[in-house]
Motif scaffolding. Structure first.
Motif, mmCIF file in Angstrom:
data_model
loop_
_atom_site.group_PDB
_atom_site.id
_atom_site.type_symbol
_atom_site.label_atom_id
_atom_site.label_comp_id
_atom_site.label_asym_id
_atom_site.label_seq_id
_atom_site.Cartn_x
_atom_site.Cartn_y
_atom_site.Cartn_z
ATOM 1 N N ASP A 74 27.813 -42.313 39.908
ATOM 2 C CA ASP A 74 27.333 -41.034 40.246
ATOM 3 C C ASP A 74 25.747 -40.927 40.614
ATOM 4 O O ASP A 74 24.856 -40.317 41.078
ATOM 5 C CB ASP A 74 27.379 -40.579 38.739
ATOM 6 N N GLY A 79 25.392 -38.322 43.318
ATOM 7 C CA GLY A 79 26.368 -37.381 43.066
ATOM 8 C C GLY A 79 27.742 -37.809 42.912
ATOM 9 O O GLY A 79 27.999 -39.231 44.426
ATOM 10 N N GLN A 250 24.816 -28.989 37.609
ATOM 11 C CA GLN A 250 26.066 -30.605 37.722
ATOM 12 C C GLN A 250 27.693 -30.033 37.674
ATOM 13 O O GLN A 250 27.363 -28.736 36.985
ATOM 14 C CB GLN A 250 26.115 -31.540 36.550
ATOM 15 N N SER A 267 31.988 -26.436 39.740
ATOM 16 C CA SER A 267 31.054 -27.125 39.367
ATOM 17 C C SER A 267 30.382 -25.782 38.163
ATOM 18 O O SER A 267 31.283 -24.908 37.899
ATOM 19 C CB SER A 267 30.118 -25.972 40.476
ATOM 20 N N GLY A 307 27.067 -35.490 39.028
ATOM 21 C CA GLY A 307 26.178 -35.129 40.196
ATOM 22 C C GLY A 307 25.112 -34.998 40.439
ATOM 23 O O GLY A 307 24.134 -34.933 39.328
ATOM 24 N N ASN A 308 24.277 -33.760 41.308
ATOM 25 C CA ASN A 308 22.560 -34.770 41.399
ATOM 26 C C ASN A 308 22.419 -33.602 41.825
ATOM 27 O O ASN A 308 20.890 -33.776 42.645
ATOM 28 C CB ASN A 308 22.285 -35.882 41.812
ATOM 29 N N GLU A 433 26.350 -29.523 48.679
ATOM 30 C CA GLU A 433 27.347 -29.760 47.326
ATOM 31 C C GLU A 433 28.455 -30.286 48.321
ATOM 32 O O GLU A 433 29.405 -29.018 48.491
ATOM 33 C CB GLU A 433 27.230 -28.882 46.532
#
Lengths: 438, 152
Positions: A74, A79, A250, A267, A307-308, A433
């Motif tokens: 991750d 991500g 995230q 999310s 997630g980033n 995203e």
């Protein structure tokens, strides 16, 4: 690692992948002079066939490691959504390389032993383990990956077929063991490929076979289920024991044992590190269509966060947030986080939906707009105003140095990204995203 | 990626069809004895040791394996360890080198290689053959059966 240094971070992933996948070529090259490997038509195609097998096999192994969802990946890939996107692409490349492995070997034999070339493709010879396993593995990969690339099966059926690829991998290993080629005569090459295989099989067993029992998940209870429209709902989760620690933007993997054994990513819309958290979900597929008010009080298992996609890395810069439909979810967590943030900000949120009835959380976002100088929201109705485009955005946000965050339908994201680049925005400033792999 | 994979599949299918067509239309295994055809010369040949010994160069290499004679001139071109390791056995019995990979790992060659060798079979030692006639045994050399255990 400095999370804000995104462009450099992206290269780490490529360097690691190239090192792992191309390493087997080094001992292979050292075994014979290069001139001998490519001396004539036959030796050249034989060598190409061997290169395809080494690279294809390494990619196959790496792909099994990528599905483990470990935190290190991750971080390395910036991500988990990017991990799965790369898993998809690397899988396609591995397949094509492995398709051409027997093609090149057979081509190399054509000038001197054309009949023997046929044996690479003719029906199974049961007494030849090397050919039997090679053909079985290749045929299985073709069928299973054709299902992935060309069909739209229900998710749970597709996932089952995709998992079978993990069982094809040991067949490939047996093929390598029996084919009696360069691999078995070079100790370093043999060690490396079997070490990689061990990691791949361990990863597959951990995630796909024993995942239900060994993957760590936190227990939550569904506190409330609120429907904003017929299809859009918010679910609030309360921890039963340990809670997850998350940053704005995230996502988590949600499993509700009472409705399904599958887990799906969503999310988080809460701002961060609270006891409870909320998800905003649109009922679009087989899984989400099972969500209903009856879920209140049911147990949920949460894996993550991952997630980033995080605006706070760039708070000192002008930002443009673009949300398409349910893609608003991560931006809600950003906006709620803004409420607690001190200092100046300069952020424009463009929230696009097809129909006015689909707008959710508008009242809360307008309140944040009043409280937080520098934050502006621009609702956009595509059925009346046409598809959201960069020209509209630039009427309100005309700064080429803005950091851009986009989350929404895949076509919308890729379209807007192209438009921004055409207008001179650097791709390094655009963060997507990849919601849609979910 | 879908386009890339689709292109890969299409090229793969074309390549396989082409290989199958070329492979199936080929006249047969390459057991033709090289060399010019001399007008008036005899069309039969006795595969005695003297005759076999004449074919001992990189451009004309015969080898004996368990009383079977093979014309492996073309194999020299694709031999992974190079032609040099085979040359000492041209015109002679190559059992020692073949079954131990003489200067290599000490292991026998693979089943694949034995199958490939069938394409180059000329005849039995001592046999009189007609030049230009091909003959491929359906049974692999005894050497393979003896060494089967190594592959199990």
């Amino acid at each position: 690692m400095d999370l804000r240094n995104k462009p450099t971070r992206v290269w780490y992933k490529f360097i690691v992948l190239i090192l792992i996948v191309f390493f087997p070529i080094l001992p292979w090259l050292g075994m014979l002079p290069l001139g001998q490997r490519f001396a004539n038509f036959s030796t050249t195609f034989r060598s190409l066939g061997q290169i395809c097998s080494l690279l294809g096999f390494s990619l196959f192994a790496v792909n099994l490691i990528l599905i483990t969802r470990i935190k290190f990946l991750d971080k390395l890939f910036l991500g988990l959504d990017k991990v799965y996107k790369d898993h998809h692409n690397l899988g396609g490349i591995a397949l094509v390389l492995l398709l051409f492995h027997p093609v090149f070997l057979a081509t190399g034999l054509l000038p001197i032993a054309p009949k023997t070339s046929l044996s690479f493709f003719l029906p199974l010879e049961l007494q030849r383990i090397d050919l039997l396993t090679g053909k079985t593995a290749l045929f299985s990969m073709i069928i299973l990956l054709a299902i992935t690339f060309y069909t739209k099966l229900p998710y749970h059926i597709w996932k089952l077929t995709h998992k079978l690829l993990g069982f094809v991998f040991p067949i490939v290993m047996i093929h390598i063991l029996f084919v009696n080629s360069d691999v078995s005569s070079n100790g370093l090459l043999k060690f490396y490929l079997f070490f990689l295989s061990f990691l791949a099989i361990a990863g597959f067993v951990y995630r796909a076979v024993l995942g239900r029992y060994v993957v760590k998940r936190k227990e939550y209870v569904i506190k409330t289920v609120t429907f904003f429209t017929e299809k859009i709902l918010e679910i609030v989760f309360s921890p039963l024991n340990d809670k997850i620690q998350f940053n704005p933007g995230q996502f988590i993997y949600l499993k509700i044992p009472d409705i399904s054994n599958e887990d799906h990513p969503f999310s988080i819309i809460s701002s961060g590190n609270q006891n409870e958290f909320s998800l905003l979900i649109k009922k679009e597929g087989d899984y989400t269509n099972k969500l209903s008010k009856e879920l209140k009080g049911k147990k949920a298992l949460i894996e993550g966060p991952f997630g980033n996609f995080n605006y706070s890395h760039y708070v000192d810069k002008k930002q443009i947030w673009i949300a398409g439909g349910i893609g608003l979810a991560p931006f809600l967590s950003f906006a709620f986080d803004l409420e607690n943030r001190k200092g100046n900000i300069n952020i424009d949120l463009f929230y696009s939906v097809r129909d006015e009835s689909e707008l959710v959380y508008l009242k809360q976002l307008k309140e944040i707009e009043k409280l937080k100088t520098g934050f502006k929201i621009y609702p956009y109705i595509s059925s009346k105003q046409g598809r959201l485009n960069v020209n509209f955005i630039r009427q309100f946000s005309n700064n080429c140095d803005s950091v851009i965050f986009i989350c929404g339908p895949a076509l919308m994201m890729s379209d807007l990204k192209k438009q921004f680049i055409q207008k001179g925005v650097s791709p390094k400033l655009i963060n997507l995203e990849d919601f849609n792999y979910k | 990626m879908k386009k890339f994979v689709t292109l890969g599949f299409i090229l793969f299918i074309f390549a396989v069809v082409a290989i199958m067509l070329i492979g199936s239309k080929s006249k047969g295994p390459n057991s033709v004895i090289p060399g010019p055809i001399v007008k008036g010369a005899s069309t039969s040949l006795n595969l005695d040791l003297q005759e076999i010994a004449k074919h001992n160069s990189i451009n004309d290499c015969w080898m004996i394996l368990e009383s079977k004679v093979y014309n492996i001139t073309q194999v020299l071109q694709i031999h992974p360890a190079g032609a040099d390791v085979i040359l000492p056995y041209c015109g002679k019995d190559g059992v020692k080198g073949f079954t131990t990979k003489d200067s290599g790992s000490g292991k026998n060659h693979s089943q694949n290689t034995y199958a490939l060798l069938n394409n180059f079979y000329i005849g039995e030692v001592g046999q009189t053959i007609n030049t230009g006639k091909t003959n491929v045994p359906t049974i692999l050399p005894d050497l393979l059966r003896e060494n089967d255990e190594e592959f199990e």
